[in-house]
Design a protein around this motif. Sequence first.
Motif, short mmCIF file in Angstrom:
data_model
loop_
_atom_site.label_atom_id
_atom_site.label_comp_id
_atom_site.label_asym_id
_atom_site.label_seq_id
_atom_site.Cartn_x
_atom_site.Cartn_y
_atom_site.Cartn_z
N ALA A 1 -7.37 1.28 0.24
CA ALA A 1 -5.93 1.19 0.06
C ALA A 1 -5.59 1.09 -1.41
O ALA A 1 -6.31 0.45 -2.19
N SER A 2 -4.46 1.70 -1.77
CA SER A 2 -4.07 1.74 -3.18
C SER A 2 -2.60 1.40 -3.33
O SER A 2 -1.77 1.77 -2.50
N ARG A 3 -2.28 0.73 -4.44
CA ARG A 3 -0.87 0.48 -4.79
C ARG A 3 -0.24 1.69 -5.46
O ARG A 3 0.98 1.77 -5.58
N TYR A 4 -1.07 2.63 -5.92
CA TYR A 4 -0.55 3.78 -6.63
C TYR A 4 0.10 4.77 -5.67
O TYR A 4 -0.23 4.82 -4.50
N THR A 5 1.00 5.58 -6.22
CA THR A 5 1.66 6.59 -5.41
C THR A 5 0.67 7.64 -4.92
O THR A 5 0.81 8.18 -3.82
N TRP A 6 -0.33 7.89 -5.76
CA TRP A 6 -1.37 8.83 -5.36
C TRP A 6 -2.72 8.23 -5.69
O TRP A 6 -2.85 7.50 -6.67
N CYS A 7 -3.71 8.50 -4.88
CA CYS A 7 -5.00 7.86 -5.05
C CYS A 7 -6.11 8.82 -4.66
O CYS A 7 -6.22 9.23 -3.51
N SER A 8 -6.93 9.19 -5.62
CA SER A 8 -8.10 10.01 -5.32
C SER A 8 -9.30 9.58 -6.13
O SER A 8 -10.35 10.20 -6.03
N LYS A 9 -9.14 8.54 -6.92
CA LYS A 9 -10.24 7.99 -7.71
C LYS A 9 -10.59 6.61 -7.16
O LYS A 9 -9.71 5.85 -6.75
N THR A 10 -11.86 6.27 -7.21
CA THR A 10 -12.27 4.98 -6.67
C THR A 10 -11.55 3.83 -7.36
O THR A 10 -11.14 2.87 -6.70
N TYR A 11 -11.35 3.92 -8.69
CA TYR A 11 -10.76 2.80 -9.42
C TYR A 11 -9.27 2.63 -9.11
O TYR A 11 -8.67 1.62 -9.48
N GLU A 12 -8.67 3.59 -8.42
CA GLU A 12 -7.26 3.49 -8.07
C GLU A 12 -7.04 2.69 -6.80
O GLU A 12 -5.91 2.45 -6.40
N HIS A 13 -8.11 2.30 -6.14
CA HIS A 13 -8.01 1.60 -4.87
C HIS A 13 -8.30 0.13 -5.05
O HIS A 13 -9.26 -0.26 -5.69
N THR B 1 0.83 -1.20 0.00
CA THR B 1 0.00 0.00 0.00
C THR B 1 0.87 1.25 0.00
O THR B 1 1.71 1.43 0.87
N ASN B 2 0.65 2.11 -0.99
CA ASN B 2 1.38 3.36 -1.09
C ASN B 2 0.53 4.58 -0.78
O ASN B 2 1.06 5.67 -0.54
N CYS B 3 -0.76 4.39 -0.80
CA CYS B 3 -1.67 5.51 -0.63
C CYS B 3 -2.95 5.01 0.03
O CYS B 3 -3.40 3.90 -0.27
N MET B 4 -3.49 5.81 0.93
CA MET B 4 -4.76 5.49 1.58
C MET B 4 -5.74 6.62 1.35
O MET B 4 -5.36 7.80 1.42
N GLY B 5 -6.97 6.25 1.11
CA GLY B 5 -7.98 7.26 0.88
C GLY B 5 -9.21 7.07 1.76
O GLY B 5 -9.49 5.95 2.20
N TRP B 6 -9.89 8.16 2.00
CA TRP B 6 -11.21 8.12 2.63
C TRP B 6 -12.23 8.59 1.60
O TRP B 6 -12.01 9.59 0.91
N PHE B 7 -13.32 7.85 1.52
CA PHE B 7 -14.42 8.19 0.63
C PHE B 7 -15.70 8.20 1.45
O PHE B 7 -15.75 7.65 2.55
N ARG B 8 -16.74 8.76 0.90
CA ARG B 8 -18.04 8.70 1.55
C ARG B 8 -19.14 8.56 0.51
O ARG B 8 -18.96 8.94 -0.65
N GLN B 9 -20.24 7.99 0.96
CA GLN B 9 -21.36 7.78 0.06
C GLN B 9 -22.66 7.95 0.82
O GLN B 9 -22.91 7.24 1.80
#
Length: 123
Positions: A98-110, A31-39
């Motif tokens: 959690a994302s393998r990408y260096t940066w993550c702000s899109k749902t498909y990147e996680h 994991t390189n990037c973690m994001g929080w999302f809401r729905q």
Amino acid sequence: QVQLVESGGGSVQPGVSLRLSCAASGYTASTNCMGWFRQAPGDEREWVASINTYSGHTAYSDSVKGRFTISQDNAKSMVYLQMNSLKLEDTAMYFCAASRYTWCSKTYEHNYWGQGTQVTVSS
């Protein structure tokens, strides 16, 4: 595989604060990037905030900037979302991802998602 478990949600009045926690386990080294999302019901999943787990770089959506803070404790494999000055429109199910990408702000990147924790703001 990475497992994510959120906690800390609840029902609060406008203006108060909550801190959400996300516990990560499994192969977290990927994991390189973690994001929080809401729905919210009837809405699409919305990006809230992200943090690069190595650099600590953070970013926020305009709707929460200045009120929410994302942070991490790598030793504990934890990511947090401090939410201050909560508004009615912050009501939603909150997910960490959690994302393998260096940066993550899109749902498909996680690659991995938790089950979510409900935040309800009402007067």
